[in-house]
Design an enzyme around this catalytic site. Structure first.
Site, PDB file in Angstrom:
ATOM      1  N   ARG A  22      10.607  -0.715  11.238  1.00  0.00           N
ATOM      2  CA  ARG A  22       9.486  -0.395  12.117  1.00  0.00           C
ATOM      3  C   ARG A  22       9.470  -1.298  13.339  1.00  0.00           C
ATOM      4  NH1 ARG A  22       4.220   0.259   8.398  1.00  0.00           N
ATOM      5  NH2 ARG A  22       3.365  -1.180   9.938  1.00  0.00           N
ATOM      6  N   ARG A  46     -10.494   0.074   7.956  1.00  0.00           N
ATOM      7  CA  ARG A  46      -9.982  -1.260   8.230  1.00  0.00           C
ATOM      8  C   ARG A  46     -11.011  -2.174   8.857  1.00  0.00           C
ATOM      9  NH1 ARG A  46      -3.803  -2.136   8.931  1.00  0.00           N
ATOM     10  NH2 ARG A  46      -3.310  -0.026   8.491  1.00  0.00           N
ATOM     11  N   ARG A  63      -0.805  -8.998  13.407  1.00  0.00           N
ATOM     12  CA  ARG A  63      -1.309  -8.056  12.393  1.00  0.00           C
ATOM     13  C   ARG A  63      -2.029  -8.802  11.280  1.00  0.00           C
ATOM     14  NH1 ARG A  63       4.011  -5.140  10.986  1.00  0.00           N
ATOM     15  NH2 ARG A  63       2.854  -4.326   9.201  1.00  0.00           N
ATOM     16  N   LYS A 121       0.840  -1.205   0.000  1.00  0.00           N
ATOM     17  CA  LYS A 121       0.000   0.000   0.000  1.00  0.00           C
ATOM     18  C   LYS A 121       0.877   1.258   0.000  1.00  0.00           C
ATOM     19  CE  LYS A 121      -2.061  -1.245   3.866  1.00  0.00           C
ATOM     20  NZ  LYS A 121      -1.449  -2.566   4.136  1.00  0.00           N
ATOM     21  N   ARG A 130      11.749  -4.884   5.044  1.00  0.00           N
ATOM     22  CA  ARG A 130      11.410  -3.472   4.790  1.00  0.00           C
ATOM     23  C   ARG A 130      12.297  -2.517   5.595  1.00  0.00           C
ATOM     24  NH1 ARG A 130       5.416  -1.655   5.502  1.00  0.00           N
ATOM     25  NH2 ARG A 130       5.730  -2.609   7.526  1.00  0.00           N
TER      26      ARG A 130
HETATM   27  P1  AP5 Z   1       4.773  -1.562   1.922  1.00  0.00           P
HETATM   28  O1  AP5 Z   1       4.478  -0.769   0.713  1.00  0.00           O
HETATM   29  O2  AP5 Z   1       5.430  -0.882   3.061  1.00  0.00           O
HETATM   30  O3  AP5 Z   1       3.453  -2.347   2.408  1.00  0.00           O
HETATM   31  P2  AP5 Z   1       2.158  -1.841   3.156  1.00  0.00           P
HETATM   32  O4  AP5 Z   1       1.003  -2.507   2.519  1.00  0.00           O
HETATM   33  O5  AP5 Z   1       2.145  -0.370   3.265  1.00  0.00           O
HETATM   34  O6  AP5 Z   1       2.412  -2.538   4.574  1.00  0.00           O
HETATM   35  P3  AP5 Z   1       2.221  -1.974   6.050  1.00  0.00           P
HETATM   36  O7  AP5 Z   1       3.052  -2.848   6.948  1.00  0.00           O
HETATM   37  O8  AP5 Z   1       2.488  -0.514   6.099  1.00  0.00           O
HETATM   38  O9  AP5 Z   1       0.721  -2.259   6.292  1.00  0.00           O
HETATM   39  P4  AP5 Z   1      -0.025  -2.294   7.615  1.00  0.00           P
HETATM   40  O10 AP5 Z   1      -1.410  -2.217   7.156  1.00  0.00           O
HETATM   41  O11 AP5 Z   1       0.321  -3.456   8.455  1.00  0.00           O
HETATM   42  O12 AP5 Z   1       0.582  -1.064   8.442  1.00  0.00           O
HETATM   43  P5  AP5 Z   1       0.040   0.397   8.752  1.00  0.00           P
HETATM   44  O13 AP5 Z   1       1.184   1.289   8.896  1.00  0.00           O
HETATM   45  O14 AP5 Z   1      -1.032   0.752   7.804  1.00  0.00           O
HETATM   46  O15 AP5 Z   1       5.653  -2.809   1.441  1.00  0.00           O
HETATM   47  C1  AP5 Z   1       6.176  -3.745   2.373  1.00  0.00           C
HETATM   48  C2  AP5 Z   1       7.581  -4.184   1.921  1.00  0.00           C
HETATM   49  O16 AP5 Z   1       7.454  -4.942   0.713  1.00  0.00           O
HETATM   50  C3  AP5 Z   1       8.512  -3.013   1.579  1.00  0.00           C
HETATM   51  O17 AP5 Z   1       9.819  -3.336   1.976  1.00  0.00           O
HETATM   52  C4  AP5 Z   1       8.425  -2.892   0.057  1.00  0.00           C
HETATM   53  O18 AP5 Z   1       9.625  -2.387  -0.513  1.00  0.00           O
HETATM   54  C5  AP5 Z   1       8.171  -4.340  -0.360  1.00  0.00           C
HETATM   55  N1  AP5 Z   1       7.319  -4.447  -1.553  1.00  0.00           N
HETATM   56  C6  AP5 Z   1       6.236  -3.684  -1.881  1.00  0.00           C
HETATM   57  N2  AP5 Z   1       5.716  -4.075  -3.061  1.00  0.00           N
HETATM   58  C7  AP5 Z   1       6.483  -5.136  -3.483  1.00  0.00           C
HETATM   59  C8  AP5 Z   1       6.450  -5.964  -4.654  1.00  0.00           C
HETATM   60  N3  AP5 Z   1       5.522  -5.798  -5.624  1.00  0.00           N
HETATM   61  N4  AP5 Z   1       7.381  -6.944  -4.763  1.00  0.00           N
HETATM   62  C9  AP5 Z   1       8.330  -7.113  -3.794  1.00  0.00           C
HETATM   63  N5  AP5 Z   1       8.409  -6.348  -2.683  1.00  0.00           N
HETATM   64  C10 AP5 Z   1       7.499  -5.369  -2.519  1.00  0.00           C
HETATM   65  O19 AP5 Z   1      -0.622   0.167  10.171  1.00  0.00           O
HETATM   66  C11 AP5 Z   1       0.175  -0.100  11.300  1.00  0.00           C
HETATM   67  C12 AP5 Z   1      -0.669  -0.171  12.553  1.00  0.00           C
HETATM   68  O20 AP5 Z   1      -1.338   1.083  12.752  1.00  0.00           O
HETATM   69  C13 AP5 Z   1      -1.792  -1.204  12.546  1.00  0.00           C
HETATM   70  O21 AP5 Z   1      -1.314  -2.472  12.934  1.00  0.00           O
HETATM   71  C14 AP5 Z   1      -2.764  -0.588  13.539  1.00  0.00           C
HETATM   72  O22 AP5 Z   1      -2.342  -0.833  14.858  1.00  0.00           O
HETATM   73  C15 AP5 Z   1      -2.642   0.894  13.266  1.00  0.00           C
HETATM   74  N6  AP5 Z   1      -3.630   1.363  12.277  1.00  0.00           N
HETATM   75  C16 AP5 Z   1      -3.364   1.870  11.041  1.00  0.00           C
HETATM   76  N7  AP5 Z   1      -4.501   2.176  10.395  1.00  0.00           N
HETATM   77  C17 AP5 Z   1      -5.523   1.854  11.234  1.00  0.00           C
HETATM   78  C18 AP5 Z   1      -6.935   1.912  11.118  1.00  0.00           C
HETATM   79  N8  AP5 Z   1      -7.556   2.356  10.020  1.00  0.00           N
HETATM   80  N9  AP5 Z   1      -7.676   1.494  12.191  1.00  0.00           N
HETATM   81  C19 AP5 Z   1      -7.077   1.048  13.320  1.00  0.00           C
HETATM   82  N10 AP5 Z   1      -5.742   0.949  13.479  1.00  0.00           N
HETATM   83  C20 AP5 Z   1      -4.970   1.351  12.447  1.00  0.00           C
HETATM   84 MG    MG Z   2       2.150   1.051   4.861  1.00  0.00          MG
END
Ligand code: AP5
Ligand code: MG
Ligand code: ZN
Length: 214
Positions: free
Chosen positions: A160, A88, A171, A13, A127
């Site tokens: 992270r 979410r 997660r 994402k 990552r």
């Molecule tokens: P990356 O692009 O970073 O993936 P991502 O989908 O953004 O993963 P996140 O870990 O950020 O998602 P998340 O939903 O767990 O975390 P968030 O911060 O939203 O890519 C990942 C890796 O893969 C990178 O190294 C990249 O280079 C590589 N990659 C990407 N594409 C690739 C490809 N095609 N091929 C190979 N490699 C690739 O949320 C964190 C926490 O915040 C949650 O756990 C929760 O506690 C809280 N939170 C956030 N939003 C909410 C909400 N709406 N409600 C409640 N709690 C929330």
């Molecule tokens: Mg992200």
């Protein structure tokens, strides 16, 4: 154009949002990034969010809906916005509908990036993120030119804190239990665009762009 970007942890994402910002002039609104920034600044929302994030659980809906609403009220969206990681669960999706109505905002598409679960763990453990500009790298799939240093701004790369094995498992479970039902929710509304996220990053981006242009 305003879009929702969905997908499990590590689906890409943030990676795709970065490209959408660069190539289409959209603004990224990532609830995860906003919570991490709030934690760093020790704000009320940051302090409350921390214990949930550290465990890999969702931050309570009222906190999350509030920060999104606050951000949407600020406006300043360029060519539109990308909601990265919000909504979410179904309650957040319904809240977003209310907020959108109130603020007269239209969501044009819901993009779901689909990747097999076995691949996600490898992506997350490799990552690295830039402390200064937030750019995302991967030790295996997208290494920086100099290890530990951002190509774009020279900033320091870090891992992270919710990336240890146990937290990643939680997660993924949280995703299955609470977020995956949104796929049906948006499919039933006829709004879902499914993208194969198990391709090279640029191919994923081209698929998203093609689908959005339709
Ligand atoms: P990356 O692009 O970073 O993936 P991502 O989908 O953004 O993963 P996140 O870990 O950020 O998602 P998340 O939903 O767990 O975390 P968030 O911060 O939203 O890519 C990942 C890796 O893969 C990178 O190294 C990249 O280079 C590589 N990659 C990407 N594409 C690739 C490809 N095609 N091929 C190979 N490699 C690739 O949320 C964190 C926490 O915040 C949650 O756990 C929760 O506690 C809280 N939170 C956030 N939003 C909410 C909400 N709406 N409600 C409640 N709690 C929330
Ligand atoms: Mg992200
Ligand atoms: Zn940087």
């Amino acid at each position: 154009m305003n879009i929702i970007l969905m997908g499990p942890p590590g689906a890409g994402k943030g990676t795709q949002a970065e490209k959408l910002v660069e190539k289409l002039g959209l603004v990224q609104i990532s609830t995860g990034d906003m919570f991490r920034a709030a934690m760093k600044e020790n704000t009320d929302a940051g302090v409350r969010a921390k214990s949930f994030m550290d465990q890999g659980l969702l931050v309570p809906d009222e906190i999350t809906n509030d920060i999104v609403k606050e951000r949407l009220l600020q406006g300043n969206f360029g060519n539109g916005f990308i909601l990265d990681g919000y909504p979410r669960n179904v309650f957040q999706a319904e809240s977003l509908e209310k907020i959108s109505e109130e603020l007269n905002i239209k969501i044009d598409a819901v993009v779901n990036i689909d990747v097999d679960f076995e691949k996600l763990i490898g992506r997350l453990s490799g990552r690295r993120i830039c402390r200064s500009c937030g750019a995302t790298y991967n030790l295996k799939f997208k290494p920086s030119k100099v290890e530990g240093v951002c190509d774009k701004c020279g900033g320091e790369l870090y891992q992270r804190s919710d990336e240890d094995e146990e937290t990643v498992k939680t997660r993924l479970n949280t995703y299955v239990e609470q977020t995956q039902p949104l796929i049906d929710y948006y499919t039933n509304k006829g709004e879902l665009i499914n993208i194969n996220g198990d391709q090279a990053m640029d191919d994923v981006f081209n698929d998203i762009k093609t689908q959005l242009e339709k």
